[in-house]
Design an enzyme around this catalytic site. Structure first.
Site, mmCIF file in Angstrom:
data_model
loop_
_atom_site.group_PDB
_atom_site.id
_atom_site.type_symbol
_atom_site.label_atom_id
_atom_site.label_comp_id
_atom_site.label_asym_id
_atom_site.label_seq_id
_atom_site.Cartn_x
_atom_site.Cartn_y
_atom_site.Cartn_z
ATOM 1 N N HIS A 16 0.873 -1.179 0.000
ATOM 2 C CA HIS A 16 0.000 0.000 0.000
ATOM 3 C C HIS A 16 0.903 1.220 0.000
ATOM 4 O O HIS A 16 1.710 1.383 0.926
ATOM 5 C CB HIS A 16 -0.877 0.011 1.247
ATOM 6 C CG HIS A 16 -1.733 -1.213 1.382
ATOM 7 N ND1 HIS A 16 -3.044 -1.246 0.957
ATOM 8 C CD2 HIS A 16 -1.457 -2.451 1.871
ATOM 9 C CE1 HIS A 16 -3.539 -2.452 1.185
ATOM 10 N NE2 HIS A 16 -2.603 -3.210 1.738
ATOM 11 N N GLU A 197 -7.485 -12.261 6.103
ATOM 12 C CA GLU A 197 -6.427 -11.698 6.963
ATOM 13 C C GLU A 197 -6.934 -11.809 8.406
ATOM 14 O O GLU A 197 -6.380 -12.535 9.207
ATOM 15 C CB GLU A 197 -6.147 -10.231 6.562
ATOM 16 C CG GLU A 197 -5.057 -9.560 7.406
ATOM 17 C CD GLU A 197 -4.875 -8.080 7.065
ATOM 18 O OE1 GLU A 197 -5.776 -7.476 6.451
ATOM 19 O OE2 GLU A 197 -3.815 -7.518 7.446
ATOM 20 N N ASP A 275 3.430 -5.207 2.593
ATOM 21 C CA ASP A 275 2.137 -4.630 2.983
ATOM 22 C C ASP A 275 2.260 -3.123 3.274
ATOM 23 O O ASP A 275 1.969 -2.303 2.410
ATOM 24 C CB ASP A 275 1.561 -5.393 4.192
ATOM 25 C CG ASP A 275 0.057 -5.282 4.316
ATOM 26 O OD1 ASP A 275 -0.575 -4.694 3.438
ATOM 27 O OD2 ASP A 275 -0.503 -5.814 5.310
ATOM 28 N N ASP A 276 2.670 -2.776 4.502
ATOM 29 C CA ASP A 276 2.817 -1.371 4.913
ATOM 30 C C ASP A 276 4.172 -1.222 5.609
ATOM 31 O O ASP A 276 4.240 -1.122 6.846
ATOM 32 C CB ASP A 276 1.687 -1.000 5.874
ATOM 33 C CG ASP A 276 0.320 -1.190 5.241
ATOM 34 O OD1 ASP A 276 -0.086 -0.355 4.413
ATOM 35 O OD2 ASP A 276 -0.340 -2.208 5.559
HETATM 36 N N1 ADE Z 1 -4.768 -1.218 4.258
HETATM 37 C C1 ADE Z 1 -3.439 -1.103 4.412
HETATM 38 N N2 ADE Z 1 -2.931 -2.225 4.923
HETATM 39 C C2 ADE Z 1 -3.950 -3.094 5.080
HETATM 40 C C3 ADE Z 1 -4.069 -4.415 5.550
HETATM 41 N N3 ADE Z 1 -3.013 -5.120 5.981
HETATM 42 N N4 ADE Z 1 -5.280 -4.978 5.583
HETATM 43 C C4 ADE Z 1 -6.351 -4.296 5.173
HETATM 44 N N5 ADE Z 1 -6.300 -3.054 4.719
HETATM 45 C C5 ADE Z 1 -5.113 -2.446 4.670
HETATM 46 ZN ZN ZN Z 2 -2.622 -5.061 2.561
#
Ligand code: ADE
Ligand code: ZN
Length: 335
Positions: A16, A197, A275-276
């Site tokens: 993201h 998730e 992911d982030d």
């Molecule tokens: N937005 C950013 N990271 C996310 C994640 N791991 N799960 C869901 N939405 C997200």
């Molecule tokens: Zn994600």
């Protein structure tokens, strides 16, 4: 092994862009936009990045994205991530962006997409990193809202490859977005979605059967259902797994208990992603390194993960093959 991973050609398929926002850059952009953020230092920000669950993280993540105002801000954010790709031998990346996080605050879709896509074009030319964009709908908002975003995206269709679904999973099943996914596919977007998730295996079933997704983001909870695992294997769909995200958000209690190896052993096609990264303590190479150590993965297993990352990318066959050849040469010379 560290060298092997660091120099390994790879693709990142679950990232993201708003989650790549490093505290230092956040301070810089907040300052030039005259926005006050509720932290005094990078250390204070890092201290706040302790999460009990997905929602805990999302609250802070949306707050951070609130300092992005101008096209240049989106450009700087994206270029900064792409420079990290280049330094980690990430040869190709598929970047998710959340238009609604910005349009809800009065920022135009055009500002967001132009900043991000110009950075992608420049990075391809100057850094040799290729990228594709995945426009993600926020699942805590309504399907009508997602339809508005789809409409806003149409003039920029040539810059966007796929649609995704992210944000708060529990209580927001994929079926809520059935119609907008159908319309998105009719516009030529490839469908992917976060599923399993925090949500159950039922959500993964919905994502594959109702939304018709081509790739599953996370997908950890697919393991709750043997039939589902069989179906995912049969349909030859990949999972974009994010090890450090999973421990940061308490999806997995310890990397040593991460189901990645089990997934591979069951025949699931798995990829490794960050992911982030600014929030979860590591870029993609750190994700490879930590999971390798925790599960004692072999060079061959690491190679297969990188191979999946190109194989299950959204690139066309010719480009895929070029990257796969590059990886093959690397593995032959370094195994
Ligand atoms: N937005 C950013 N990271 C996310 C994640 N791991 N799960 C869901 N939405 C997200
Ligand atoms: Zn994600």
């Amino acid at each position: 092994m560290k060298n092997f991973i660091e120099n390994l050609p790879k693709a990142e398929l679950h990232l993201h862009i708003e989650g790549s926002f490093e505290p230092k850059l956040m301070f810089e952009i907040a300052k030039r936009n005259n926005i006050t953020i509720p932290y005094n230092s990078v250390e204070e920000i890092e201290e706040a990045y302790k999460f009990d669950c997905l929602q805990d993280f999302l609250d802070i993540y949306y707050q951070g994205a609130g300092v992005l105002i101008n096209e240049q801000d989106f450009y700087d954010l994206t270029y900064s991530y792409l420079q990290k790709c280049a330094s980690q031998n990430v040869r190709h990346t598929e970047i998710m962006f959340d238009p609604q996080t910005h349009t809800e605050r009065g920022i135009s879709f055009e500002t967001v997409i132009n900043g991000i896509s110009k950075a992608c074009d420049d990075a391809e030319e100057k850094l040799g990193v290729t990228s594709l964009l995945i426009m993600s709908y926020l699942r805590h908002l309504s399907e009508d809202d997602a339809f508005k975003t789809l409409k806003q995206s149409i003039p920029f269709k040539d810059k966007i490859t796929a649609v995704g679904l992210d944000s708060s999973e529990k209580g927001n099943p994929p079926s809520k977005f059935k119609n907008v996914y159908e319309a998105s596919v009719n516009e030529g977007y490839i469908p992917v979605a976060h599923a399993g998730e925090e949500g159950s295996a039922d959500y993964v079933w919905e994502a594959i059967d109702i939304l018709g997704i081509k790739r599953i983001d996370h997908g950890n909870n697919s393991l709750q259902d043997e039939k589902l695992v069989e179906e995912i294997v049969k349909r030859d769909m990949a999972l974009t797994v994010c090890p450090l995200s999973n421990t940061a958000l308490q999806v997995v209690d310890d990397l040593k208990n991460h189901p990645l190896k089990k997934m591979m052993d069951l025949g699931l096609k798995v990829t490794i992603n960050s992911d982030d990264p600014a929030y979860f303590g590591g870029q993609v190479n750190k994700n490879y390194l930590e999971i390798q150590k925790a599960l004692n993965l072999s060079k061959e297993e690491i190679y297969n993960l990188a191979k999946n990352s190109f194989q299950y990318s959204l690139l066309d066959t010719t480009k895929k093959q070029l990257y796969l050849n590059e990886l093959e040469v690397y593995y032959t010379n370094n195994k």
